[in-house]
Design a protein around this motif. Structure first.
Motif, PDB file in Angstrom:
ATOM      1  N   PHE A   1       1.494   3.753  -5.801  1.00  9.83           N
ATOM      2  CA  PHE A   1       2.479   4.247  -6.759  1.00  9.83           C
ATOM      3  C   PHE A   1       3.900   4.036  -6.232  1.00  9.83           C
ATOM      4  O   PHE A   1       4.785   3.574  -6.961  1.00  9.83           O
ATOM      5  N   ALA A   2       4.120   4.363  -4.965  1.00  9.43           N
ATOM      6  CA  ALA A   2       5.443   4.192  -4.368  1.00  9.43           C
ATOM      7  C   ALA A   2       5.870   2.720  -4.373  1.00  9.43           C
ATOM      8  O   ALA A   2       7.034   2.408  -4.680  1.00  9.43           O
ATOM      9  N   ILE A   3       4.960   1.825  -4.059  1.00  4.70           N
ATOM     10  CA  ILE A   3       5.278   0.396  -4.081  1.00  4.70           C
ATOM     11  C   ILE A   3       5.631  -0.042  -5.495  1.00  4.70           C
ATOM     12  O   ILE A   3       6.605  -0.776  -5.709  1.00  4.70           O
ATOM     13  N   CYS A   4       4.871   0.417  -6.473  1.00  8.53           N
ATOM     14  CA  CYS A   4       5.151   0.067  -7.877  1.00  8.53           C
ATOM     15  C   CYS A   4       6.527   0.575  -8.300  1.00  8.53           C
ATOM     16  O   CYS A   4       7.280  -0.147  -8.975  1.00  8.53           O
ATOM     17  N   VAL A   5       6.861   1.793  -7.914  1.00  7.63           N
ATOM     18  CA  VAL A   5       8.176   2.355  -8.263  1.00  7.63           C
ATOM     19  C   VAL A   5       9.290   1.549  -7.601  1.00  7.63           C
ATOM     20  O   VAL A   5      10.335   1.300  -8.213  1.00  7.63           O
ATOM     21  N   LEU A   6       9.066   1.100  -6.371  1.00  4.94           N
ATOM     22  CA  LEU A   6      10.068   0.280  -5.685  1.00  4.94           C
ATOM     23  C   LEU A   6      10.239  -1.090  -6.348  1.00  4.94           C
ATOM     24  O   LEU A   6      11.330  -1.662  -6.324  1.00  4.94           O
ATOM     25  N   ILE A   7       9.181  -1.609  -6.931  1.00  2.00           N
ATOM     26  CA  ILE A   7       9.236  -2.914  -7.598  1.00  2.00           C
ATOM     27  C   ILE A   7       9.934  -2.830  -8.951  1.00  2.00           C
ATOM     28  O   ILE A   7      10.566  -3.791  -9.390  1.00  2.00           O
ATOM     29  N   LEU A   8       9.818  -1.697  -9.635  1.00  2.00           N
ATOM     30  CA  LEU A   8      10.351  -1.548 -10.997  1.00  2.00           C
ATOM     31  C   LEU A   8      11.788  -2.027 -11.176  1.00  2.00           C
ATOM     32  O   LEU A   8      12.069  -2.761 -12.132  1.00  2.00           O
ATOM     33  N   PRO A   9      12.739  -1.682 -10.314  1.00  2.00           N
ATOM     34  CA  PRO A   9      14.107  -2.169 -10.527  1.00  2.00           C
ATOM     35  C   PRO A   9      14.217  -3.697 -10.495  1.00  2.00           C
ATOM     36  O   PRO A   9      15.073  -4.282 -11.162  1.00  2.00           O
TER      37      PRO A   9
ATOM     38  N   ILE B   1      11.431  -3.584 -16.950  1.00  2.00           N
ATOM     39  CA  ILE B   1      10.472  -4.083 -17.945  1.00  2.00           C
ATOM     40  C   ILE B   1       9.049  -3.777 -17.488  1.00  2.00           C
ATOM     41  O   ILE B   1       8.141  -3.642 -18.299  1.00  2.00           O
ATOM     42  N   GLY B   2       8.895  -3.624 -16.173  1.00  2.00           N
ATOM     43  CA  GLY B   2       7.596  -3.288 -15.611  1.00  2.00           C
ATOM     44  C   GLY B   2       7.018  -1.995 -16.144  1.00  2.00           C
ATOM     45  O   GLY B   2       5.814  -1.772 -16.075  1.00  2.00           O
ATOM     46  N   LEU B   3       7.866  -1.133 -16.702  1.00  2.00           N
ATOM     47  CA  LEU B   3       7.363   0.105 -17.306  1.00  2.00           C
ATOM     48  C   LEU B   3       6.443  -0.180 -18.485  1.00  2.00           C
ATOM     49  O   LEU B   3       5.529   0.592 -18.764  1.00  2.00           O
ATOM     50  N   PHE B   4       6.685  -1.296 -19.179  1.00  2.00           N
ATOM     51  CA  PHE B   4       5.878  -1.642 -20.349  1.00  2.00           C
ATOM     52  C   PHE B   4       4.509  -2.196 -19.971  1.00  2.00           C
ATOM     53  O   PHE B   4       3.603  -2.204 -20.792  1.00  2.00           O
ATOM     54  N   PHE B   5       4.397  -2.696 -18.766  1.00  2.00           N
ATOM     55  CA  PHE B   5       3.095  -3.204 -18.298  1.00  2.00           C
ATOM     56  C   PHE B   5       2.769  -2.602 -16.931  1.00  2.00           C
ATOM     57  O   PHE B   5       2.270  -3.262 -16.043  1.00  2.00           O
ATOM     58  N   PHE B   6       3.040  -1.303 -16.806  1.00  2.00           N
ATOM     59  CA  PHE B   6       2.838  -0.609 -15.533  1.00  2.00           C
ATOM     60  C   PHE B   6       1.389  -0.693 -15.069  1.00  2.00           C
ATOM     61  O   PHE B   6       1.129  -0.817 -13.880  1.00  2.00           O
TER      62      PHE B   6
ATOM     63  N   VAL C   1      -0.592  -4.737  -7.675  1.00  2.00           N
ATOM     64  CA  VAL C   1      -0.176  -4.181  -6.388  1.00  2.00           C
ATOM     65  C   VAL C   1      -1.386  -3.611  -5.646  1.00  2.00           C
ATOM     66  O   VAL C   1      -1.546  -3.823  -4.439  1.00  2.00           O
ATOM     67  N   GLY C   2      -2.257  -2.914  -6.365  1.00  4.54           N
ATOM     68  CA  GLY C   2      -3.455  -2.342  -5.744  1.00  4.54           C
ATOM     69  C   GLY C   2      -4.361  -3.404  -5.143  1.00  4.54           C
ATOM     70  O   GLY C   2      -4.855  -3.250  -4.020  1.00  4.54           O
ATOM     71  N   LEU C   3      -4.572  -4.487  -5.874  1.00  3.50           N
ATOM     72  CA  LEU C   3      -5.414  -5.571  -5.360  1.00  3.50           C
ATOM     73  C   LEU C   3      -4.808  -6.194  -4.104  1.00  3.50           C
ATOM     74  O   LEU C   3      -5.489  -6.366  -3.091  1.00  3.50           O
ATOM     75  N   ILE C   4      -3.521  -6.531  -4.186  1.00  2.91           N
ATOM     76  CA  ILE C   4      -2.857  -7.158  -3.035  1.00  2.91           C
ATOM     77  C   ILE C   4      -2.842  -6.210  -1.839  1.00  2.91           C
ATOM     78  O   ILE C   4      -3.153  -6.613  -0.708  1.00  2.91           O
ATOM     79  N   TYR C   5      -2.497  -4.954  -2.074  1.00  2.00           N
ATOM     80  CA  TYR C   5      -2.440  -3.953  -0.997  1.00  2.00           C
ATOM     81  C   TYR C   5      -3.793  -3.808  -0.310  1.00  2.00           C
ATOM     82  O   TYR C   5      -3.892  -3.851   0.920  1.00  2.00           O
ATOM     83  N   ARG C   6      -4.840  -3.635  -1.095  1.00  2.00           N
ATOM     84  CA  ARG C   6      -6.164  -3.425  -0.509  1.00  2.00           C
ATOM     85  C   ARG C   6      -6.687  -4.671   0.213  1.00  2.00           C
ATOM     86  O   ARG C   6      -7.212  -4.564   1.326  1.00  2.00           O
ATOM     87  N   ILE C   7      -6.535  -5.829  -0.399  1.00  2.50           N
ATOM     88  CA  ILE C   7      -7.017  -7.056   0.247  1.00  2.50           C
ATOM     89  C   ILE C   7      -6.255  -7.298   1.547  1.00  2.50           C
ATOM     90  O   ILE C   7      -6.853  -7.607   2.584  1.00  2.50           O
ATOM     91  N   TRP C   8      -4.940  -7.154   1.498  1.00  3.60           N
ATOM     92  CA  TRP C   8      -4.121  -7.377   2.694  1.00  3.60           C
ATOM     93  C   TRP C   8      -4.498  -6.408   3.814  1.00  3.60           C
ATOM     94  O   TRP C   8      -4.716  -6.824   4.960  1.00  3.60           O
TER      95      TRP C   8
END
Length: 152
Positions: free
Chosen positions: A39-47, A52-57, A64-71
């Motif tokens: 959630f924190a990473i997503c909020v940091l990406i929003l700006p 516009i990311g709010l419309f496809f959050f 972000v979840g896929l990349i975070y977990r795989i990494w």
């Protein structure tokens, strides 16, 4: 059981209970921590998306979840939440995840989380199986183990 013994397979839950002690609770705690991190990473990406990311959050969250977990799983066989809860995943040979296993594990986990019935079956499996494996773990032959037990 020493770490080198674990390399020959997952520890036996009957003779080495310390590897699987409190795993359901620790997995839940790690899951909550990871949700907060994602959630924190997503909020940091929003700006950077001009909000516009709010419309496809949901899509941003999924990506972000896929990349975070795989990494994280490729690097240390554990996400940040799992490391804080002192657990890590091992494959059927008792080894840390490689990139392919981390990717497949994450994709199966995401599939399980996207369907309520599969998610419920997975949670029940974590509670009742001897190695505390979710449905995706059973399919891959993987398991979460206590990191402290590996160091003994």
């Amino acid at each position: 059981m020493t770490y080198s013994d674990a390399l020959w397979g997952l520890p036996d839950p009957d003779t080495h209970q310390d590897f699987y002690a409190d795993i359901p609770l620790k997995r839940f705690g790690a899951w909550v921590i990871d949700l907060l991190v994602i959630f924190a990473i997503c909020v940091l990406i929003l700006p950077f998306t001009a909000f516009i990311g709010l419309f496809f959050f949901w899509a941003l969250w999924l990506g972000v979840g896929l990349i975070y977990r795989i990494w994280c799983m490729s690097a240390r066989s554990a996400t940040l939440g799992m490391r804080l809860m002192s657990i890590e995943f091992r494959n059927a040979r008792g080894e840390r995840f490689d990139s392919g296993t981390a990717c497949l594990h994450t994709l199966l986990y995401t599939l399980m989380m996207s369907t309520l019935i599969l998610q419920a079956i997975s949670v029940i499996a974590i509670l009742v199986t001897s190695r505390r494996q979710g449905l995706h773990d059973l399919l891959l032959g993987t398991a979460a183990v206590n990191r402290s037990a590996l160091l003994r």
